[in-house]
Design a protein around this motif. Structure first.
Motif: not given
Length: 129
Positions: A40-49
């Motif tokens: 489990r870890q954060a995935w550093e993205c807030e949008s598909f772009e």
């Protein structure tokens, strides 16, 4: 929507909604990678772009059997170059909206498969809720 498995011996996605998912009952409001072997870890993205090959390289490094990409509220496919390292390893890659990805992950994890789900959680969806 609440998701209820019969029995959970692995980390599961217990609920989801616009702008969030719950991992073993804990609400997560950012993109996240969850695996059936307690990854489990954060995935550093807030949008598909925001996505690029580096995001999928992280998944390849986990060496799962299957990767499920939850692309947000609608299905958007990653570029072939992004998933090339996974394909080269013989890892199955499936793309679906985040709600379907949560359900599919729970089924495969419950079967004892080494599965990783990468969920794109879009903050703008949370603001509309």
């Amino acid at each position: 929507m609440k998701l209820q498995p019969d029995k959970a011996d692995v980390q599961i996605l217990t609920a989801h909604g616009p702008g969030w998912v719950a991992v073993n009952g804990e609400r997560v409001a950012h993109s996240v990678v969850v695996g059936s072997r307690d990854e489990r870890q954060a995935w550093e993205c807030e949008s598909f772009e925001d996505l690029d090959a580096r995001h999928f390289d992280v998944l390849a490094g986990m060496r799962p059997e299957v990767v499920i990409f939850g692309s947000g509220s609608r299905i958007r496919f990653p570029r072939p170059a992004w998933i090339a390292p996974l394909v080269k390893q013989g890892v199955g890659v499936e793309t679906m909206d985040t709600a379907a990805a949560c359900r599919t992950y729970n089924i495969l994890a419950g079967e004892g498969r080494h599965v990783v789900v990468a969920l794109l959680i879009e903050p703008e969806a949370a603001e509309k809720a």
